[in-house]
Design a protein around this motif. Structure first.
Motif, short mmCIF file in Angstrom:
data_model
loop_
_atom_site.label_atom_id
_atom_site.label_comp_id
_atom_site.label_asym_id
_atom_site.label_seq_id
_atom_site.Cartn_x
_atom_site.Cartn_y
_atom_site.Cartn_z
N GLY A 40 0.83 -1.21 0.00
CA GLY A 40 0.00 0.00 0.00
C GLY A 40 0.86 1.25 0.00
N THR A 41 1.97 1.21 0.73
CA THR A 41 2.88 2.37 0.80
C THR A 41 3.44 2.69 -0.58
OG1 THR A 41 3.48 1.85 3.08
CG2 THR A 41 5.02 3.22 1.85
N VAL A 42 3.94 1.67 -1.28
CA VAL A 42 4.51 1.96 -2.61
C VAL A 42 3.42 2.36 -3.60
CG1 VAL A 42 6.50 0.46 -2.27
CG2 VAL A 42 4.52 -0.44 -3.44
N SER A 43 2.17 1.99 -3.29
CA SER A 43 1.07 2.34 -4.20
C SER A 43 0.81 3.84 -4.24
CB SER A 43 -0.21 1.61 -3.81
OG SER A 43 -0.03 0.23 -3.94
N PHE A 139 0.89 -3.94 -7.21
CA PHE A 139 1.05 -3.71 -5.77
C PHE A 139 -0.23 -3.11 -5.18
CE2 PHE A 139 5.65 -3.14 -7.09
CZ PHE A 139 6.00 -4.43 -6.70
N TYR A 140 -0.86 -2.21 -5.95
CA TYR A 140 -2.09 -1.56 -5.48
C TYR A 140 -3.20 -2.59 -5.29
CZ TYR A 140 -6.34 1.25 -5.76
OH TYR A 140 -7.57 1.79 -5.53
N ARG A 141 -3.40 -3.42 -6.32
CA ARG A 141 -4.47 -4.45 -6.22
C ARG A 141 -4.16 -5.45 -5.11
NH1 ARG A 141 -9.02 -2.91 -8.50
NH2 ARG A 141 -8.40 -1.38 -10.02
N PHE A 142 -2.88 -5.85 -5.06
CA PHE A 142 -2.49 -6.86 -4.07
C PHE A 142 -2.78 -6.35 -2.65
CE2 PHE A 142 0.58 -8.52 -1.04
CZ PHE A 142 0.45 -9.89 -1.22
N HIS A 143 -2.61 -5.08 -2.39
CA HIS A 143 -2.69 -4.60 -1.01
C HIS A 143 -4.11 -4.65 -0.45
CE1 HIS A 143 -4.27 -0.44 -1.09
NE2 HIS A 143 -4.17 -0.46 0.20
N PHE A 144 -5.11 -4.84 -1.30
CA PHE A 144 -6.45 -5.00 -0.72
C PHE A 144 -7.21 -6.22 -1.24
CE2 PHE A 144 -9.13 -3.50 -4.19
CZ PHE A 144 -8.30 -2.66 -4.91
N GLN A 145 -6.64 -6.96 -2.21
CA GLN A 145 -7.37 -8.17 -2.62
C GLN A 145 -6.45 -9.37 -2.89
OE1 GLN A 145 -9.51 -6.47 -5.90
NE2 GLN A 145 -8.06 -7.15 -7.43
N PHE A 146 -5.15 -9.18 -2.65
CA PHE A 146 -4.17 -10.25 -2.78
C PHE A 146 -4.20 -10.88 -4.18
CE2 PHE A 146 -5.54 -9.76 1.62
CZ PHE A 146 -4.36 -9.28 2.13
N HIS A 147 -3.88 -12.17 -4.30
CA HIS A 147 -3.77 -12.77 -5.63
C HIS A 147 -4.00 -14.26 -5.49
CE1 HIS A 147 -2.64 -11.84 -9.76
NE2 HIS A 147 -2.10 -13.03 -9.81
N TYR A 148 -4.22 -14.93 -6.60
CA TYR A 148 -4.47 -16.38 -6.62
C TYR A 148 -5.67 -16.77 -5.77
CZ TYR A 148 0.33 -16.75 -8.43
OH TYR A 148 1.47 -16.61 -9.16
N MET A 149 -6.60 -15.89 -5.59
CA MET A 149 -7.83 -16.24 -4.86
C MET A 149 -8.93 -15.35 -5.41
SD MET A 149 -7.51 -14.48 -1.10
CE MET A 149 -5.87 -14.92 -0.61
N PRO A 150 -10.19 -15.77 -5.27
CA PRO A 150 -11.26 -14.90 -5.75
C PRO A 150 -11.15 -13.51 -5.11
CG PRO A 150 -12.13 -17.04 -5.14
CD PRO A 150 -10.70 -17.02 -4.70
N VAL A 151 -11.44 -12.50 -5.91
CA VAL A 151 -11.31 -11.11 -5.44
C VAL A 151 -12.08 -10.90 -4.14
CG1 VAL A 151 -12.02 -8.76 -6.02
CG2 VAL A 151 -10.84 -10.13 -7.71
N TYR A 357 2.70 11.24 2.62
CA TYR A 357 1.90 10.01 2.70
C TYR A 357 2.83 8.79 2.67
CZ TYR A 357 -3.17 10.86 2.39
OH TYR A 357 -4.48 11.16 2.67
N PHE A 358 3.75 8.79 1.73
CA PHE A 358 4.65 7.65 1.55
C PHE A 358 5.49 7.43 2.80
CE2 PHE A 358 8.86 6.04 0.40
CZ PHE A 358 8.54 4.87 -0.27
N LEU A 359 6.09 8.51 3.30
CA LEU A 359 7.00 8.36 4.44
C LEU A 359 6.27 7.92 5.71
CD1 LEU A 359 9.28 11.47 3.79
CD2 LEU A 359 9.95 9.07 3.62
N VAL A 360 5.11 8.53 5.96
CA VAL A 360 4.40 8.16 7.19
C VAL A 360 3.84 6.75 7.06
CG1 VAL A 360 2.62 8.85 8.84
CG2 VAL A 360 3.88 10.59 7.61
N SER A 361 3.41 6.38 5.86
CA SER A 361 2.93 5.02 5.64
C SER A 361 4.09 4.03 5.80
CB SER A 361 2.34 4.93 4.23
OG SER A 361 1.76 3.67 4.03
N PHE A 362 5.29 4.46 5.40
CA PHE A 362 6.48 3.62 5.58
C PHE A 362 6.75 3.38 7.06
CE2 PHE A 362 11.00 2.53 5.08
CZ PHE A 362 10.91 1.64 4.03
N THR A 363 6.53 4.40 7.88
CA THR A 363 6.71 4.20 9.33
C THR A 363 5.65 3.21 9.85
OG1 THR A 363 5.29 6.03 10.04
CG2 THR A 363 7.61 6.55 9.69
N GLY A 364 4.48 3.23 9.24
CA GLY A 364 3.44 2.27 9.62
C GLY A 364 3.89 0.85 9.30
#
Lengths: 542, 98
Positions: A40-43, A139-151, A357-364
């Motif tokens: 999500g951070t890199v997104s 990366f964006y899609r993966f961060h909330f629906q992952f992969h290799y499984m139904p959305v 956003y990126f930096l604070v999310s990185f701290t998260g």
């Protein structure tokens, strides 16, 4: 016992309960949360990563006029997809060097998408041939629906993980009794105490962000998690259409008349929208039944400078170009959702705010990572034989290695795959994703087979090497090496190359620090007792 | 430019807050500061943070201003802690060399 003593004990009891809750909700889905946080951070630089992933598409030195580009793409659609019931184009902007469009196709076999998509050259309006890749979108899609499984499963898993995170944040705040007194405190070289200080610092400094991002993450998919209110209140197709119009500018197309007429000037329609919102503040153009008397054109407002994802658009009669309606605002509930949604995505941001956003999310991300590592640090000192830990400890330790260091390796491998996989490879974008998961699985295997410390160090070095060499690989495999990017002021390519080196340096520092780290023997002697007591009090304050 | 002003104000604010904290006073100055000095530092800190907030809201409105303020303060607090860690480590190494 005095009343004061009772109160003190009750208080300690609640804090201890919250500490236990915090520990376990943090751990159980901690690895999932770490992956969600990092991807999500890199997104926040999704569009930039997608540009980097398609080096064939030339950089836009100047932002083209959206009205002209929209007309060019509309002309192209007459040839590419004549008779499509709907097409939608996102116009180029400061972060996107091409127009991206998708359109409905004739229904195929069951299970097929019924959509096609492509990138269009801003200068010609022609469809461009670039390598088949998901780029930052993966990366964006993966961060909330992952992969290799139904959305839907992926989104449910993300929602449960986010709920755990929310509980972990609230219980963490209650447990950490010295938020203000120890706001700036970090005690170096004190083992578990240092890990706790780091975890606290990373949590507290970004606390408003962490709470916001977790809560708003749940809000983005709230209609899926809690559909019952909507199901009771909204029943008829007209009501559903009205609700959809409150949430999105992209609605189902109506019925065509079958009477042909050319589409009116899209450029003129976009010009009217520019007068209202500004030249460079146009988001998308959605067209339904182009070439039919019933054609409709919707021009939407862009995201910049507006902390809301609620739709704002102008609707035109596609046959005559006449303005039919303007939607400037939605109802209170829809706007609340729009604001929370926008806060999560941060698309309104200028470049500085995006970096914040990126930096604070990185701290998260680091907060979740330090929390996971601390679980093992705290328990290692109590192991009867640190060489032979029990199964649960080994499991957590190995999963930590693969999910923290291994994810860095896998994400960088995805970018290597983007440059190395042949452009003619069938299903290329799927292969990039497969490569990501193959490498991630290998890191897990490596973590299981190697001693824990060696696995940490080797994977951190591997990530550092892959990151450090990526700009060189980019220089060898594309026409856009770092020196070219710097000379031309192409800060998207230059920024990603330079950021790779910054992240490589971070991984080197972590690898060196981990290699130097020595596991302390369990405290048994009397002399060690004060230290053990300090650790125990630290646990309560955690 | 507004971002730079807001960031410097946030950094100053958290720097002053760190100086007003008990543990950091001992690390930085070797002793506890007078209560009046501590109060003054806290006042300066809150004034600086309030100014950063005001500047951002005045320039970008409440919605964007608040988001930006949250980002600047988080980053500034993190940098202040990193500086404090660096200072303490340098001091410790100097003492070890003596």
């Amino acid at each position: 016992m005095t009343a004061e003593g009772d109160r003190a004990n009750t208080g300690r009891g609640i804090r201890q309960s919250m500490s236990d809750l915090h520990t376990w909700v943090g751990l159980l889905l901690g690895w999932v949360l770490y992956a969600m946080f990092l991807t999500g951070t890199v997104s926040y630089f999704k569009d930039e990563l997608s540009q980097w992933a398609r080096p064939e598409l030339a950089r836009l030195a100047e932002r083209p006029d959206p009205a002209i580009v929209a007309q060019r793409v509309a002309n192209a659609f007459d040839k590419i997809a004549p008779g499509t019931s709907q097409w939608s184009v996102r116009l180029p902007d400061d972060r996107n060097n091409s127009a991206y469009a998708f359109w409905r196709t004739a229904p195929g076999a069951p299970g097929q998408r019924g959509f096609a998509d492509g990138h269009f050259d801003a200068a010609t309006g022609e469809r461009v041939n670039s390598r088949d890749t998901l780029g930052g979108e993966f990366f964006y899609r993966f961060h909330f629906q992952f992969h290799y499984m139904p959305v839907v499963w992926g989104r449910w898993l993300a929602g449960i993980a986010a709920m755990f995170m929310l509980v972990a944040i609230i219980s963490g705040v209650i447990t950490h009794k010295k938020i203000f007194v120890e706001f700036f405190t970090f005690r170096w070289g004190k083992g578990q105490r240092s890990w706790l200080d780091a975890h606290n610092a990373l949590s507290v400094f970004g606390l408003p962000f962490h709470a916001m991002i977790t809560y708003t993450g749940l809000v983005t998919l709230m209609a899926m998690y809690m559909p019952w209110g909507g199901q009771v209140a909204i029943k008829s197709p007209a009501e559903r259409q009205h609700m959809q119009a409150e949430l999105s500018a992209f609605t189902q197309p109506g019925k065509p008349t079958g009477q042909k007429t050319p589409l009116a000037s899209v450029e003129e329609m976009v010009r009217q929208a520019q007068e209202r919102w500004g030249r460079d503040n146009i988001g998308r153009v959605n067209v339904s039944h182009s070439g039919d008397v019933a054609a409709r054109v919707v021009v939407t407002r862009g995201d910049p400078g507006r902390v809301s994802m609620s739709p704002q658009y102008m609707e035109f009669d596609g046959a005559t170009g006449r303005l039919l309606s303007v939607r400037d605002q939605v109802g209170g509930a829809a706007e609340t959702r729009g604001v929370l949604y926008a806060l999560h995505l941060g698309r309104f941001s200028d470049m500085v705010t995006r970096w914040l956003y990126f930096l604070v999310s990185f701290t998260g991300t680091a907060m979740v990572g330090t929390g996971l590592v601390m679980w093992t640090v705290k328990r290692r000192q109590k192991l009867p034989d640190p060489q032979r830990p029990y199964f649960g400890f080994r499991l957590v330790e190995r999963l930590n290695i693969a999910s923290i260091a291994g994810l860095s390796v896998a994400m960088t491998a995805f970018m290597w795959g983007n440059r190395l996989l042949p452009t003619t490879l069938a299903g290329r974008s799927n292969w990039e994703v497969d490569l990501f998961f193959i490498v991630w699985a290998v890191t897990l295997l490596h973590a299981v087979l190697r001693p824990a410390k060696a696995a940490w160090v080797e994977q951190l070095w591997a990530a550092a090497a892959l990151l450090a060499l990526l700009p060189l690989l980019n220089a060898v495999t594309t026409q856009r090496p770092l020196w070219h990017s710097l000379a031309r002021g192409d800060w998207i390519f230059a920024g990603i190359d330079l950021m790779c080196w910054v992240l490589a340096a971070l991984h080197v520092a972590l690898a060196l620090r981990t290699a130097r780290d020595r596991v302390k023997a369990p405290a048994k002697s009397k002399a060690a007792r004060p230290a053990a007591m300090a650790v125990a009090s630290g646990e309560a304050a955690e | 430019m507004i971002h730079l002003v807001a960031f410097v104000l946030s950094l100053s604010g958290f720097g002053a807050l760190a100086c007003a904290a008990h543990r950091q006073q001992r690390d930085l100055f070797g002793k506890a500061l007078q209560p009046a000095t501590r109060h003054m530092l806290r006042l300066v800190a809150f004034a600086a943070l309030l100014c950063a907030f005001g500047v951002l809201v005045a320039q970008h409105g409440w919605a964007l201003g608040l988001v930006m303020f949250s980002g600047h303060t988080s980053l500034a607090a993190g940098i202040v802690v990193c500086v404090l860690i660096g200072y303490a480590r340098t001091k410790e190494q100097k003492l070890r060399h003596r």
